[in-house]
Design an enzyme around this catalytic site. Structure first.
Site, PDB file in Angstrom:
ATOM      1  N   ARG A   6     -20.428  -5.256 -46.600  1.00  0.00           N
ATOM      2  CA  ARG A   6     -19.272  -4.902 -45.854  1.00  0.00           C
ATOM      3  C   ARG A   6     -19.908  -3.619 -44.735  1.00  0.00           C
ATOM      4  O   ARG A   6     -20.407  -2.655 -45.574  1.00  0.00           O
ATOM      5  CB  ARG A   6     -18.380  -4.236 -47.064  1.00  0.00           C
ATOM      6  CG  ARG A   6     -16.932  -3.674 -45.913  1.00  0.00           C
ATOM      7  CD  ARG A   6     -16.025  -5.020 -45.308  1.00  0.00           C
ATOM      8  NE  ARG A   6     -15.421  -5.750 -46.507  1.00  0.00           N
ATOM      9  CZ  ARG A   6     -14.520  -5.361 -47.405  1.00  0.00           C
ATOM     10  NH1 ARG A   6     -13.834  -4.542 -47.168  1.00  0.00           N
ATOM     11  NH2 ARG A   6     -14.091  -6.348 -48.312  1.00  0.00           N
ATOM     12  N   LYS A  15      -0.312  -3.389   5.271  1.00  0.00           N
ATOM     13  CA  LYS A  15      -1.179  -4.092   4.444  1.00  0.00           C
ATOM     14  C   LYS A  15      -0.454  -4.956   3.685  1.00  0.00           C
ATOM     15  O   LYS A  15       0.776  -5.029   2.903  1.00  0.00           O
ATOM     16  CB  LYS A  15      -2.033  -2.984   3.450  1.00  0.00           C
ATOM     17  CG  LYS A  15      -3.085  -2.399   4.562  1.00  0.00           C
ATOM     18  CD  LYS A  15      -3.904  -1.640   3.527  1.00  0.00           C
ATOM     19  CE  LYS A  15      -4.885  -2.496   2.743  1.00  0.00           C
ATOM     20  NZ  LYS A  15      -5.892  -1.911   1.861  1.00  0.00           N
ATOM     21  N   SER A  25       0.734  -0.923  -0.013  1.00  0.00           N
ATOM     22  CA  SER A  25       0.105  -0.048   0.011  1.00  0.00           C
ATOM     23  C   SER A  25       1.031   1.218   0.215  1.00  0.00           C
ATOM     24  O   SER A  25       2.006   1.178   0.745  1.00  0.00           O
ATOM     25  CB  SER A  25      -1.040   0.163   1.297  1.00  0.00           C
ATOM     26  OG  SER A  25      -1.343   1.353   1.439  1.00  0.00           O
ATOM     27  N   ASN A  46      -1.956  -6.587   0.443  1.00  0.00           N
ATOM     28  CA  ASN A  46      -3.432  -6.611  -0.583  1.00  0.00           C
ATOM     29  C   ASN A  46      -3.108  -7.843  -1.257  1.00  0.00           C
ATOM     30  O   ASN A  46      -2.344  -8.417  -1.770  1.00  0.00           O
ATOM     31  CB  ASN A  46      -3.320  -5.532  -1.403  1.00  0.00           C
ATOM     32  CG  ASN A  46      -3.678  -4.293  -0.535  1.00  0.00           C
ATOM     33  OD1 ASN A  46      -4.395  -4.191   0.521  1.00  0.00           O
ATOM     34  ND2 ASN A  46      -2.974  -2.928  -0.813  1.00  0.00           N
TER      35      ASN A  46
END
Length: 471
Positions: free
Chosen positions: A326, A292, A286, A294
């Protein structure tokens, strides 16, 4: 150094491997491969001067072309084939030192859509082959987890709530099931060559082969063989099922990835802590909170799952509005959607493989969480076994036990349920030992082992370590 799109805002697919498979240079290479293969087909049929194919093949080196310049010039004709053909012809003429007229083999009787559609099928074929290597690494890891944790108890959850006793082995087997089924479907798709000429009638091809032993259809089949694509019975210019089927197959595979990521994101929460992503230096950090860790691999895979359905929908929108012989824009709208789907699938497959091969499993936490609801998880099985012992209103009596239990504070519910249940059922009809056996979560797993076995047995090609080595 020139600016370019390196995937700064698409981290799930921002890798050199994915870029090599789906980037602009890869698209140019696929287009040039189609042109080189076509020159070889024409020479083999005796429709262009001998030696032309070798010159075109030498000129069709993707590294020799300026991607940025081609990208800018492509706006003039609305597709990259047109400016690339100009450069290719110039290189062929420069390399044709013998003066055999090799440039006559470039794009003869083709149209831009023939080349672009075929090139995107080539690009898809290469990308799918590569991503399936990672997929089989993932399924092998999941099959191993299913076997190792066949008896690892955890709680099954329904509508976010504890439901029944479960095993982590069955959860891994069900993850395997989704990925293997979607992969088999994707692997079985036909990726057809495109041919049809300017308006889809093969008029120029018929003129080219007039008086020869070949036909436009034979040339198209030979081109498919050289490119590793499926022969097509007829031009499919305006019938976009090959594109939408490919998009659906990719989206379904990414869906199966997303299911795993969603589960892992919940199960790796600190308050749940049943699973953990593999640890690696610098991953999951983080910018503000140093503590943290994650679950970034799951986050990236989930981001792909959130994007894929919209991209597949774009392909269907284009197919549904493919007007005339087309279309005016629908065709062009396919290219970025299809390429992004390929990139997301390839990128997510690599992340998911790393995640599953290094997944950390915490059985003690699983058992702890299972114990939160305790014997209440067995109420379905208890009702089936005990209600007949209590007479006609047996189900109502047992439901009253559950209802009263739920009025207690959560930490007290396990003991409360056991106590109330013991009071409701006479011991002469159900002994203490029999009651405790009924309240053992391992006694109410149904066919969990057999379900896992049947899943793995149904997809033997996805349980082997063969073919899982990255090239």
């Amino acid at each position: 150094m020139t600016d370019g799109d390196f995937g700064l805002l698409s981290p799930v697919s921002a890798s050199t491997a994915v870029k090599a498979l789906t980037g602009d240079r890869a698209v140019i290479a696929a287009i040039l491969d189609v042109e080189a293969a076509w020159a070889a087909v024409l020479e083999e049929a005796g429709l262009v001067p001998a030696g032309s194919a070798a010159v075109v093949a030498e000129a069709a080196d993707a590294g020799s072309y300026d991607v940025a310049a081609l990208t800018e010039r492509a706006q003039g004709g609305g597709n990259p084939v047109i400016p690339l053909l100009g450069d290719l012809r110039a290189r062929v003429k420069a390399l044709d030192t013998a003066g055999i007229g090799a440039a006559s083999a470039v794009h003869t009787s083709l149209t831009s859509q023939d080349v672009m559609d075929s090139a995107l099928m080539v690009l898809a074929s290469r990308t799918v082959s590569a991503l399936l290597v990672d997929v089989k690494g993932t399924t092998t890891a999941l099959a191993t987890l299913a076997a190792q944790h066949a008896d690892t108890l955890c709680v099954g959850r329904s509508l976010t709530q504890h439901a029944l006793p479960y095993t982590f082995g069955l959860k891994a087997a069900q993850w395997f099931h989704g990925v293997a089924a979607a992969s088999r479907r994707l692997e079985s798709l036909e990726l057809p060559v495109q041919f049809g000429g300017a308006g889809g009638t093969l008029a120029s091809g018929a003129k080219l082969t007039a008086g020869s032993s070949s036909t436009p259809f034979a040339l198209a089949d030979a081109l498919a063989a050289r490119l590793g694509l499926t022969p097509a019975p007829a031009p499919w210019h305006t019938n976009r099922l090959p594109v939408t089927s490919l998009g659906d197959g990719l989206a379904a595979l990414i869906d199966s990835f997303g299911k795993i990521a969603a589960d892992l994101l919940f199960l790796s929460r600190p308050e749940v802590a049943e699973l953990g992503e593999p640890l690696a230096a610098g991953r999951g950090v983080s910018s503000a909170m140093p503590q943290k860790q994650n679950p970034v691999l799951s986050v990236l895979v989930r981001s792909a799952a959130l994007q894929a359905p919209g991209l597949a929908s774009q392909l269907h929108l284009g197919a549904a509005t493919f007007n005339d012989e087309r279309p005016d824009g629908a065709w062009h709208s396919e290219w970025p959607a299809l390429r992004q789907l390929l990139a997301l699938a390839a990128g997510a497959a690599g992340h998911l493989r790393e995640l599953t091969e290094g997944l950390r499993v915490f059985p003690d936490a699983m058992r702890r969480n299972l114990g939160i609801s305790g014997p209440l998880l067995l109420s379905e099985g208890v009702a089936a076994a005990v209600a007949p012992l209590l007479g006609e209103d047996g189900k109502q009596k047992l439901q009253a036990v559950v209802d009263e239990t739920l009025t207690a504070a959560a930490p007290e519910q396990a003991d409360t349920y056991r106590k109330l249940l013991r009071e409701a059922v006479p011991s002469d009809k159900l002994s203490d030992a029999e009651l405790e056996a009924l309240l053992d979560p391992a006694s109410y797993l149904g066919e969990a082992h057999e379900i896992s076995r049947r899943i793995l047995a149904a997809y033997p090609e996805f349980t082997s370590t063969k073919g899982t080595t990255r090239g």
